[in-house]
Design a protein around this motif. Structure first.
Motif, PDB file in Angstrom:
ATOM      1  N   THR A  45       6.754 -44.537 -33.153  1.00  0.00           N
ATOM      2  CA  THR A  45       7.841 -45.138 -32.371  1.00  0.00           C
ATOM      3  C   THR A  45       8.606 -44.081 -31.574  1.00  0.00           C
ATOM      4  OG1 THR A  45       8.097 -46.940 -33.968  1.00  0.00           O
ATOM      5  CG2 THR A  45       9.955 -46.514 -32.509  1.00  0.00           C
ATOM      6  N   THR A  46       8.917 -42.967 -32.226  1.00  0.00           N
ATOM      7  CA  THR A  46       9.661 -41.902 -31.552  1.00  0.00           C
ATOM      8  C   THR A  46       8.835 -41.288 -30.441  1.00  0.00           C
ATOM      9  OG1 THR A  46      10.773 -41.421 -33.659  1.00  0.00           O
ATOM     10  CG2 THR A  46      10.968 -39.785 -31.913  1.00  0.00           C
ATOM     11  N   THR A  47       7.551 -41.082 -30.679  1.00  0.00           N
ATOM     12  CA  THR A  47       6.665 -40.536 -29.645  1.00  0.00           C
ATOM     13  C   THR A  47       6.642 -41.434 -28.419  1.00  0.00           C
ATOM     14  OG1 THR A  47       5.283 -39.428 -31.293  1.00  0.00           O
ATOM     15  CG2 THR A  47       4.296 -39.832 -29.135  1.00  0.00           C
ATOM     16  N   ASN A  48       6.483 -42.723 -28.614  1.00  0.00           N
ATOM     17  CA  ASN A  48       6.422 -43.645 -27.482  1.00  0.00           C
ATOM     18  C   ASN A  48       7.760 -43.775 -26.771  1.00  0.00           C
ATOM     19  OD1 ASN A  48       3.717 -44.909 -27.025  1.00  0.00           O
ATOM     20  ND2 ASN A  48       3.887 -45.267 -29.224  1.00  0.00           N
ATOM     21  N   ARG A  49       8.848 -43.656 -27.507  1.00  0.00           N
ATOM     22  CA  ARG A  49      10.162 -43.705 -26.872  1.00  0.00           C
ATOM     23  C   ARG A  49      10.318 -42.553 -25.891  1.00  0.00           C
ATOM     24  NH1 ARG A  49      14.971 -41.647 -29.056  1.00  0.00           N
ATOM     25  NH2 ARG A  49      14.034 -41.556 -31.138  1.00  0.00           N
ATOM     26  N   TYR A  50       9.803 -41.390 -26.248  1.00  0.00           N
ATOM     27  CA  TYR A  50       9.883 -40.246 -25.338  1.00  0.00           C
ATOM     28  C   TYR A  50       8.885 -40.362 -24.193  1.00  0.00           C
ATOM     29  CZ  TYR A  50      13.404 -37.416 -27.656  1.00  0.00           C
ATOM     30  OH  TYR A  50      14.596 -36.945 -28.146  1.00  0.00           O
ATOM     31  N   GLN A  59       4.515 -37.140 -13.638  1.00  0.00           N
ATOM     32  CA  GLN A  59       4.449 -35.723 -13.980  1.00  0.00           C
ATOM     33  C   GLN A  59       5.410 -35.437 -15.131  1.00  0.00           C
ATOM     34  OE1 GLN A  59       5.621 -33.630 -10.440  1.00  0.00           O
ATOM     35  NE2 GLN A  59       7.773 -34.188 -10.624  1.00  0.00           N
ATOM     36  N   ALA A  60       5.137 -34.370 -15.854  1.00  0.00           N
ATOM     37  CA  ALA A  60       5.991 -33.991 -16.978  1.00  0.00           C
ATOM     38  C   ALA A  60       5.671 -32.569 -17.403  1.00  0.00           C
ATOM     39  CB  ALA A  60       5.784 -34.938 -18.168  1.00  0.00           C
ATOM     40  N   ASP A  61       6.624 -31.950 -18.028  1.00  0.00           N
ATOM     41  CA  ASP A  61       6.378 -30.754 -18.821  1.00  0.00           C
ATOM     42  C   ASP A  61       6.327 -31.258 -20.262  1.00  0.00           C
ATOM     43  OD1 ASP A  61       6.453 -28.489 -20.376  1.00  0.00           O
ATOM     44  OD2 ASP A  61       8.243 -27.632 -19.467  1.00  0.00           O
ATOM     45  N   LEU A  62       5.147 -31.329 -20.823  1.00  0.00           N
ATOM     46  CA  LEU A  62       4.993 -31.951 -22.140  1.00  0.00           C
ATOM     47  C   LEU A  62       5.749 -31.215 -23.233  1.00  0.00           C
ATOM     48  CD1 LEU A  62       1.223 -33.011 -22.087  1.00  0.00           C
ATOM     49  CD2 LEU A  62       3.257 -34.435 -21.724  1.00  0.00           C
ATOM     50  N   LEU A  68       7.490 -32.397 -26.653  1.00  0.00           N
ATOM     51  CA  LEU A  68       7.247 -31.583 -27.841  1.00  0.00           C
ATOM     52  C   LEU A  68       8.416 -30.687 -28.227  1.00  0.00           C
ATOM     53  CD1 LEU A  68       3.541 -30.617 -27.085  1.00  0.00           C
ATOM     54  CD2 LEU A  68       4.393 -32.456 -28.545  1.00  0.00           C
ATOM     55  N   TRP A  69       9.433 -30.589 -27.389  1.00  0.00           N
ATOM     56  CA  TRP A  69      10.640 -29.860 -27.778  1.00  0.00           C
ATOM     57  C   TRP A  69      11.421 -30.662 -28.806  1.00  0.00           C
ATOM     58  CZ3 TRP A  69      12.788 -25.120 -27.251  1.00  0.00           C
ATOM     59  CH2 TRP A  69      14.152 -24.977 -27.501  1.00  0.00           C
ATOM     60  N   ASP A  70      11.571 -31.965 -28.555  1.00  0.00           N
ATOM     61  CA  ASP A  70      12.416 -32.802 -29.402  1.00  0.00           C
ATOM     62  C   ASP A  70      11.681 -33.482 -30.549  1.00  0.00           C
ATOM     63  OD1 ASP A  70      14.524 -32.177 -27.785  1.00  0.00           O
ATOM     64  OD2 ASP A  70      14.981 -34.240 -27.173  1.00  0.00           O
ATOM     65  N   VAL A  71      10.546 -34.116 -30.250  1.00  0.00           N
ATOM     66  CA  VAL A  71       9.988 -35.073 -31.213  1.00  0.00           C
ATOM     67  C   VAL A  71       9.570 -34.424 -32.535  1.00  0.00           C
ATOM     68  CG1 VAL A  71       8.189 -36.799 -31.610  1.00  0.00           C
ATOM     69  CG2 VAL A  71       9.353 -36.685 -29.396  1.00  0.00           C
ATOM     70  N   PRO A  72       8.821 -33.301 -32.558  1.00  0.00           N
ATOM     71  CA  PRO A  72       8.520 -32.703 -33.865  1.00  0.00           C
ATOM     72  C   PRO A  72       9.770 -32.306 -34.638  1.00  0.00           C
ATOM     73  CG  PRO A  72       7.039 -31.841 -32.205  1.00  0.00           C
ATOM     74  CD  PRO A  72       8.103 -32.607 -31.472  1.00  0.00           C
ATOM     75  N   CYS A  73      10.815 -31.899 -33.921  1.00  0.00           N
ATOM     76  CA  CYS A  73      12.063 -31.544 -34.600  1.00  0.00           C
ATOM     77  C   CYS A  73      12.725 -32.786 -35.195  1.00  0.00           C
ATOM     78  CB  CYS A  73      13.005 -30.838 -33.634  1.00  0.00           C
ATOM     79  SG  CYS A  73      14.452 -30.116 -34.430  1.00  0.00           S
ATOM     80  N   ILE A  91      -1.245 -38.597 -34.025  1.00  0.00           N
ATOM     81  CA  ILE A  91      -0.483 -39.636 -33.326  1.00  0.00           C
ATOM     82  C   ILE A  91      -0.154 -39.209 -31.902  1.00  0.00           C
ATOM     83  CG2 ILE A  91       1.730 -40.869 -33.301  1.00  0.00           C
ATOM     84  CD1 ILE A  91       1.538 -40.959 -36.373  1.00  0.00           C
ATOM     85  N   PHE A  92       0.227 -37.957 -31.693  1.00  0.00           N
ATOM     86  CA  PHE A  92       0.487 -37.468 -30.334  1.00  0.00           C
ATOM     87  C   PHE A  92      -0.739 -37.673 -29.452  1.00  0.00           C
ATOM     88  CE2 PHE A  92       3.898 -34.520 -32.071  1.00  0.00           C
ATOM     89  CZ  PHE A  92       4.932 -35.157 -31.421  1.00  0.00           C
ATOM     90  N   LEU A  93      -1.916 -37.283 -29.960  1.00  0.00           N
ATOM     91  CA  LEU A  93      -3.133 -37.408 -29.161  1.00  0.00           C
ATOM     92  C   LEU A  93      -3.502 -38.875 -28.949  1.00  0.00           C
ATOM     93  CD1 LEU A  93      -5.401 -34.513 -30.493  1.00  0.00           C
ATOM     94  CD2 LEU A  93      -3.869 -34.532 -28.507  1.00  0.00           C
TER      95      LEU A  93
END
Length: 427
Positions: free
Chosen positions: A141-146, A155-158, A163-168, A388-390
């Motif tokens: 859920t958190t991954t998809n929210r981001y 475009q994005a800087d992943l 990956l800055w926020d979600v693993p934390c 899940i990220f992949l």
């Protein structure tokens, strides 16, 4: 986290000589090692698998079987140096830490036997797969929210955008402190990486020490708050309960150290591991297209990504006695750097190790999570997050491609992941 004493810079008489730089190896803090640690030590693996590095004072171990042996032989090697600064801190940095009453205790990562065995057994229930798997819905859920925030932009800087926020956030949920400000925690954890595993200038070291001191103070506030709860949640809550049963094993300094070490370990490694995996897959376009078409391939891809481009590239020990490794005698008291990234590209273990091949028969033989009694307890959580990220990125953004960019890495001995990962797609 005291500063280690560098090993002697000359080989004992009559023992295997060393070059000081293993042929073409230059530095752990710049150049080829940062860009490709395994390739930078390829010649060392062949010609000088154990050598002394005068820059750090460490004896460097590069081959798979030798790295596994150092990990395994707790009677010969101590883990106490694990959280000590690689480079001795300045007096000014020490004064900064004293200001914050920085006084960490040995925890799982840097304790020796028999204490390590006891505290690992008491902590292990939190890391059982059935407990980790309960986080799957939160992670997805958190991954998809981001992803929702940038999916329509094209475009994005992943790293910055995902990956800055979600693993934390996942780390804080696992630890039981989800209300903490993620950006503050992430920046303070980066200070810890720079201070302990980096080669900062005196000014940078003072700045990093300030961040580490603030991290320590934040951890103290978290511990005190959780100790007021009858049934505190998460891993930190579990250690609070352990303190009530075993106060001699788990003093307040242990709990406080566990907050900063656990927070850093639970997200720093996964952020880097996932960024490395995405970079590898997008550079090997056929492999990315394969998981987009068939997500069942992802678990095997995760294992090969961990072997091919691990986020923890090196780990440390101190020799308790004179010990011969790879034909070289490492003297008692010497500090040892085991280069996991090099071991995972050892030609004696992995066929064509510099090729990314998820179908290789022994990809799970990698030692990205260490080996032996100190093998990472959080490996199941890391694998679940990467999977899940992949899954979600390949499902939602299959046309994602790398932008033209230069990849940079935070200079340090032990953790590696691109600081930016810029991608584009047709929205």
């Amino acid at each position: 986290m005291t500063s280690p004493t560098p090993a002697a810079a000359t080989a004992p008489s009559g023992r295997c000589p060393f070059s000081g730089d293993a042929g073409d190896f230059s530095s752990f803090f710049s150049g080829p090692y940062q860009q490709d640690p395994a390739a930078s030590l390829k010649r060392a693996r062949t010609e000088e698998p154990v050598f002394h590095d005068p820059e750090t004072g460490y004896w460097v171990v590069t081959r798979y079987k030798d790295v596994k042996r150092v990990f395994s032989e707790s009677k010969s090697f101590s883990a106490a140096v694990t959280l000590a600064p690689v480079m001795p801190p300045s007096a000014e940095a020490g004064e900064v830490l004293q200001k914050y009453a920085f006084a960490p205790s040995p925890v799982l990562i840097d304790s020796d036997q028999p204490v390590h065995r006891t505290i690992r057994r008491l902590n292990a229930p939190v890391f059982m797969p059935e407990n980790i798997d309960r986080l799957e819905d939160f992670i997805r859920t958190t991954t998809n929210r981001y992803i929702d925030r940038f999916a329509e932009k094209g475009q994005a800087d992943l790293v910055a955008d995902l990956l800055w926020d979600v693993p934390c956030l996942i780390a804080l949920e696992f630890l039981g402190v989800p209300e903490e400000d993620v950006d503050t925690v992430r920046k303070l954890a980066t200070s810890m990486t720079e201070f302990i595993w980096g080669q900062a200038s005196p000014e940078e070291q003072v700045h990093a020490a300030e961040g580490l001191g603030k991290f320590w103070a934040m951890a103290g506030r978290i511990v005190e708050k959780m100790k007021q709860l009858d049934n505190p949640p998460g891993w930190i809550g579990h250690t609070v309960k352990l303190q009530r049963e075993h106060p001699e094993l788990f003093p307040d300094s242990y709990l406080q150290t566990n907050v900063i070490g656990g927070t850093m370990a639970a997200h720093e490694t996964t952020t880097n591991a996932t960024a490395n995996a995405l970079l590898t897959l997008l550079q090997n376009r056929g492999q990315w297209d394969s998981i987009c078409k068939d997500p069942s391939l992802i678990p095997a891809v995760v294992e090969e990504c961990l072997r091919y481009s691990s986020s923890v590239v090196a780990w440390r020990r101190t020799a308790k006695v004179d010990v011969e490794i790879g034909g070289t005698t490492i003297p008692a008291g010497a500090n040892v750097l085991m280069v996991i990234a090099s071991a995972n590209h050892d030609e004696d273990i992995f066929d064509a190790p510099d090729e990314f091949e998820p179908t290789r028969s022994n990809s799970t033989a990698h030692i990205a999570f260490g080996h032996g009694p100190h093998m990472c307890l959080g490996n199941h959580l890391a694998r679940l997050e990467m999977k899940i990220f992949l899954e979600e990125l390949s499902r939602r953004l299959p046309g994602m491609r790398l932008d033209d960019q230069e990849f940079t890495y935070l200079p340090n001995t032990s953790f590696r992941g691109p600081e930016k990962l810029q991608v584009s797609w047709n929205p």
